[in-house]
Design an enzyme around this catalytic site. Structure first.
Site, PDB file in Angstrom:
ATOM      1  N   HIS A 122       0.813  -1.212   0.000  1.00 24.93           N
ATOM      2  CA  HIS A 122       0.000   0.000   0.000  1.00 24.93           C
ATOM      3  C   HIS A 122       0.852   1.271   0.000  1.00 24.93           C
ATOM      4  O   HIS A 122       0.326   2.381  -0.113  1.00 24.93           O
ATOM      5  CB  HIS A 122      -1.013   0.000   1.154  1.00 24.93           C
ATOM      6  CG  HIS A 122      -0.453   0.273   2.501  1.00 24.93           C
ATOM      7  ND1 HIS A 122      -0.306  -0.706   3.464  1.00 24.93           N
ATOM      8  CD2 HIS A 122      -0.028   1.420   3.075  1.00 24.93           C
ATOM      9  CE1 HIS A 122       0.182  -0.158   4.566  1.00 24.93           C
ATOM     10  NE2 HIS A 122       0.357   1.135   4.356  1.00 24.93           N
TER      11      HIS A 122
ATOM     12  N   ASP B 251      -0.546  -7.408   1.041  1.00 28.10           N
ATOM     13  CA  ASP B 251       0.134  -6.167   1.378  1.00 28.10           C
ATOM     14  C   ASP B 251       1.631  -6.371   1.605  1.00 28.10           C
ATOM     15  O   ASP B 251       2.145  -6.235   2.724  1.00 28.10           O
ATOM     16  CB  ASP B 251      -0.517  -5.537   2.613  1.00 28.10           C
ATOM     17  CG  ASP B 251      -0.133  -4.077   2.774  1.00 28.10           C
ATOM     18  OD1 ASP B 251       0.328  -3.478   1.791  1.00 28.10           O
ATOM     19  OD2 ASP B 251      -0.300  -3.548   3.884  1.00 28.10           O
TER      20      ASP B 251
ATOM     21  N   SER C 267       4.150   2.416   8.076  1.00 26.55           N
ATOM     22  CA  SER C 267       3.764   1.339   7.171  1.00 26.55           C
ATOM     23  C   SER C 267       4.978   0.754   6.466  1.00 26.55           C
ATOM     24  O   SER C 267       5.883   1.475   6.050  1.00 26.55           O
ATOM     25  CB  SER C 267       2.804   1.873   6.106  1.00 26.55           C
ATOM     26  OG  SER C 267       1.602   2.301   6.669  1.00 26.55           O
TER      27      SER C 267
END
Length: 244
Positions: free
Chosen positions: A67, A105, A198
């Site tokens: 992402h 992901d 992230s």
């Protein structure tokens, strides 16, 4: 009312690579250059600059979250303080190719040149394929994301926090998939990653077992990580195809 960050992405668990994540909450500044595998990802989408974390798994490959694939990515290695002009050992390397997994992901970044390995920049060990992390295992996560849920300010220095792996059955998310995800954190202590973190690694006994993928916006529930061991065959095959 509790608000979860994936409410913006209703298909988050059907297509796990769409899940979003972010900040180190309840942690502290990491010892300078104590995590030489950490990569800072500067992402330019043409309108603004955003950030993600990542980790060096080969001289010319960084592993991160899919992402984070929202613009042109430049990788910075050997970084602790983003604003410091004294970190002369940092390496700034453009990305040659982005290879996100088609469903989950996780993403590999092929660097335009090999990183120079030294005490400031080095690799992290990957787990064996399908290796499991036992519930109760103490692990750590690090990043340059937010350090306060009430502020949008991102950290200039690398922050770290220790978290504990939870039993799969105790993970509170409806579509949690233990074959591709793992759950870690202590909702009572409020220690978690969550915006800007992230793609960073969940490190257990020196091995990158997870990738920061999805968290509660207030840090009051455990975070969900992409389970790296599940994707070892994909990682090895992808790197082998792209090696010169």
């Amino acid at each position: 009312m509790q608000v979860y960050i994936w409410l913006l992405f209703p298909m988050a668990f059907l297509l796990p690579r769409k899940a979003w994540s972010g900040e180190i909450i309840g942690g502290q500044e990491a010892r300078c250059h104590s995590r030489p595998y950490m990569a800072y990802l500067e992402i330019d989408d043409g309108k603004e600059i955003s950030r993600c974390g990542g980790f060096l798994v080969s001289e010319n490959f960084v592993l991160t979250a899919a992402h984070c694939n929202v613009g042109e990515i430049t990788v910075l290695l050997g970084v602790h303080n983003l604003k410091s002009k004294r970190e002369r050992r940092r390496q700034v390397i453009p990305v040659q190719a982005k290879i996100p997994h088609p469903e989950y992901d996780i993403m590999l970044l092929q660097l335009k040149k090999k990183a120079e390995l030294n005490k400031y920049v080095n690799l992290i060990r990957l787990p064996q394929a399908h290796q499991r992390v036992h519930p109760g295992a103490k692990c750590s996560v690090a990043g340059w994301g937010r350090t306060n849920v009430d502020s949008e300010l991102l950290s200039d220095t690398l922050q770290k926090v220790d978290v504990m792996v939870m039993p799969d059955a105790a993970c509170p998310y409806l579509h949690y998939n233990p074959s591709t995800m793992l759950c870690a954190g202590d909702p009572h202590e409020g220690k978690n990653p969550s915006k800007g973190d992230s793609g960073g690694p969940l490190v257990c006994r020196g091995t990158a077992q997870g990738i920061v993928s999805l968290v509660h916006t207030r840090g009051t529930c455990p975070a969900v990580y992409t389970r790296v061991s599940t994707f070892i065959p994909w990682i090895k095959e992808t790197m082998k195809k792209l090696q010169p």
